[in-house]
Design an enzyme around this catalytic site. Structure first.
Site, PDB file in Angstrom:
ATOM      1  N   HIS A 163     -33.437  -6.711 -68.784  1.00  0.00           N
ATOM      2  CA  HIS A 163     -33.518  -5.920 -67.572  1.00  0.00           C
ATOM      3  C   HIS A 163     -34.980  -5.700 -67.200  1.00  0.00           C
ATOM      4  O   HIS A 163     -35.779  -5.252 -68.032  1.00  0.00           O
ATOM      5  CB  HIS A 163     -32.817  -4.568 -67.753  1.00  0.00           C
ATOM      6  CG  HIS A 163     -32.538  -3.881 -66.457  1.00  0.00           C
ATOM      7  ND1 HIS A 163     -32.291  -2.544 -66.361  1.00  0.00           N
ATOM      8  CD2 HIS A 163     -32.466  -4.361 -65.186  1.00  0.00           C
ATOM      9  CE1 HIS A 163     -32.083  -2.216 -65.097  1.00  0.00           C
ATOM     10  NE2 HIS A 163     -32.189  -3.314 -64.366  1.00  0.00           N
ATOM     11  N   ASP A 164     -35.328  -6.009 -65.951  1.00  0.00           N
ATOM     12  CA  ASP A 164     -36.731  -5.928 -65.542  1.00  0.00           C
ATOM     13  C   ASP A 164     -37.318  -4.528 -65.699  1.00  0.00           C
ATOM     14  O   ASP A 164     -38.498  -4.372 -66.015  1.00  0.00           O
ATOM     15  CB  ASP A 164     -36.925  -6.446 -64.117  1.00  0.00           C
ATOM     16  CG  ASP A 164     -35.969  -5.858 -63.093  1.00  0.00           C
ATOM     17  OD1 ASP A 164     -35.239  -4.893 -63.422  1.00  0.00           O
ATOM     18  OD2 ASP A 164     -35.924  -6.373 -61.953  1.00  0.00           O
ATOM     19  N   SER A 176     -37.417 -11.723 -55.024  1.00  0.00           N
ATOM     20  CA  SER A 176     -38.350 -12.800 -55.350  1.00  0.00           C
ATOM     21  C   SER A 176     -38.387 -13.029 -56.855  1.00  0.00           C
ATOM     22  O   SER A 176     -37.943 -12.186 -57.641  1.00  0.00           O
ATOM     23  CB  SER A 176     -39.767 -12.467 -54.848  1.00  0.00           C
ATOM     24  OG  SER A 176     -40.287 -11.348 -55.554  1.00  0.00           O
TER      25      SER A 176
END
Length: 478
Positions: A226-227, A13
């Protein structure tokens, strides 16, 4: 009052969040949320790039208030190939495509796996950018010959919105193509591709790099791409020797270190080193997150079984504890046609009872995930020769209170639950640094602590969990 916009895209998501900073605290408002999943086409898995861009623009068109900047973070390893005119040469492949698997052996025949690990700090995994590019070179060589720029996924989306051509440090370090000098490794490229590939240069985050083409009043910020790097920078860690966990589709368990740890033990145990927002490293293991449960939910829905989140909790609590324990990282669970069949195969392989109800499946999964994370934390303690003082957890998985409590139980450590949207917050904090509103990661973490309520879990049921731990260790060695 300053408002920044954070686009945080996970492997299932995406969401656009506005963050308002009044000088003392932050508050967040979700603007847009959408689903994201690979599409199967021509025997490959691709990301639906047109869908992603469509959703990014829908979200930005909902912004009806002044905003200073936008930052984008995503999952790791994936990338886009841009042609001479700046358009994609092909749809971006998804790391869930198995076409890269055979190239790990090819690569390690040329450079031994341990040496490749020492050179890049990255765990040897077929999902890594290096092996994906080897697959493309072998199967579709014209793609690379037509490529003028290679951008990692968050930077690819930045390019689409602003025209910038930059690769950010944290996302680049997921590729198996960056060395300890924090640059693209030319030796590796020449070994496998007989050329220097056209990667856009690597830059550090916390800077403004342009403006949005269709929304010129909004500046484009380079944030940790990068999350997980974003999430870590937002966790209000206030103790030394703390371990972090970021839980979403994937689970990432690790510790902040100044330089990559590339010892034989780290290599053998499957650890990796990836960049932090400060130019240091996350010594971590990439593990299973909620992928298994997400796939079960899809299969149950097809059978007409619909659970609310509350009903899932009730189903778990009604099921008997420790009836079935799995290794969530077993290859059976990576991308099976049916996750229900995958657990049946695993139970047959390990001579265990197959879960019969959704509640039994959910309890099995949540208990096993906690046991796996505890085992990983024990390995981190051994390799770094430190004793973990506390565990800080961020990401969507923090909403699962049972998992948080089970992690405390399995590790026998206090667990601090950070904000659910830790990745979005870290994204926004980086923008505030780029705008000069805050100066350091410590200021950002304190700002999060001032702005959001933290929950703490203490270990419970020690004897029961010790017995489960011993059973889990036996399973790992079957």
């Amino acid at each position: 009052m300053k408002t920044v916009l954070a686009y945080d895209l996970g492997a299932s998501s995406g969401r656009l969040v506005a963050q308002n900073f009044n000088g003392n605290t932050l508050n967040m408002k979700e603007i847009h949320r959408f689903t994201n999943k690979p599409i199967a086409q021509n025997n490959h898995y691709y990301w639906d790039y047109d869908h992603l861009l469509h959703e990014l623009n829908i979200g930005l068109n909902k912004v009806d208030f002044p905003a200073e900047s936008l930052g984008i973070d995503t999952w790791g390893v994936d990338f886009g190939l841009l042609g001479k005119n700046g358009d994609l040469v092909t749809k971006p492949f998804s790391y869930r495509d198995t076409h890269s698997v055979p190239y790990v052996k090819q690569a390690t025949n040329k450079i031994p796996a341990q040496k490749l690990f020492q050179q890049t700090g990255n765990e040897i995994s077929p999902i890594n950018t290096l092996f994906q590019l080897m697959a493309i070179q072998d199967q579709y060589p014209h793609y690379l010959s037509e490529t003028y720029n290679i951008l990692m996924t968050p930077n690819l989306l930045m390019h689409a919105l602003s025209g910038s051509t930059i690769n950010e440090f944290t996302i680049a370090t997921t590729s198996q193509l960056v060395n300890a000098t924090k640059t693209w490794d030319e030796d590796i490229q020449h070994t496998f591709f007989n050329q220097t590939l056209p990667f856009a240069p690597i830059e550090m985050p916390h800077q403004i790099v342009g403006r949005l083409t269709n929304h010129p009043n909004i500046q484009m910020a380079l944030v940790p791409g990068h999350d997980t790097a974003c999430a870590l920078s937002a966790l209000p860690i206030q103790t030394t020797n703390a371990v972090f966990i970021s839980i979403g589709t994937w689970g990432l368990i690790g510790k902040e270190v100044n330089t990559p740890i590339t010892t034989m033990e780290a290599f053998q145990k499957g650890f990796t080193n990836e960049g932090t927002s400060e130019g240091h490293y996350r010594f971590q293991k990439n593990a299973m997150g909620f992928w298994i449960l997400q796939k079960w939910r899809e299969e149950w829905k097809q059978q007409g079984i619909h659970f609310t989140y509350e009903q899932e909790i009730q189903a778990l609590q009604a099921a008997q504890p420790f009836q079935t324990i799995i290794d969530p990282d077993d290859e059976l669970f990576f991308n099976p046609t049916s996750m229900t069949e995958a657990i049946k195969k695993y139970c047959m392989k390990t001579n265990q009872q197959v879960p019969l109800t959704p509640g039994a499946h959910i309890r099995c999964f949540v208990e096993s995930l906690a046991l796996k994370y505890a085992d990983t934390i024990h390995q981190i303690e051994q390799i770094t020769n430190t004793k973990t003082t506390a565990i800080y957890i961020g990401g969507g998985g923090t909403q699962n209170k049972n998992l948080c409590q089970f992690i405390a139980n399995a590790t026998k450590k206090p667990v601090h639950i950070g904000p659910t949207e830790a990745s979005s917050l870290g994204n926004g904090l980086s923008q505030l640094r780029a705008l000069g509103e805050i100066r350091t990661i410590e200021e950002g973490r304190q700002l999060v602590a001032n702005s959001f309520e933290m929950t703490q879990y203490e270990p419970q049921n020690e004897a029961e969990w010790q017995e489960a731990t011993e059973k889990f260790q036996q399973l790992l060695h079957i």
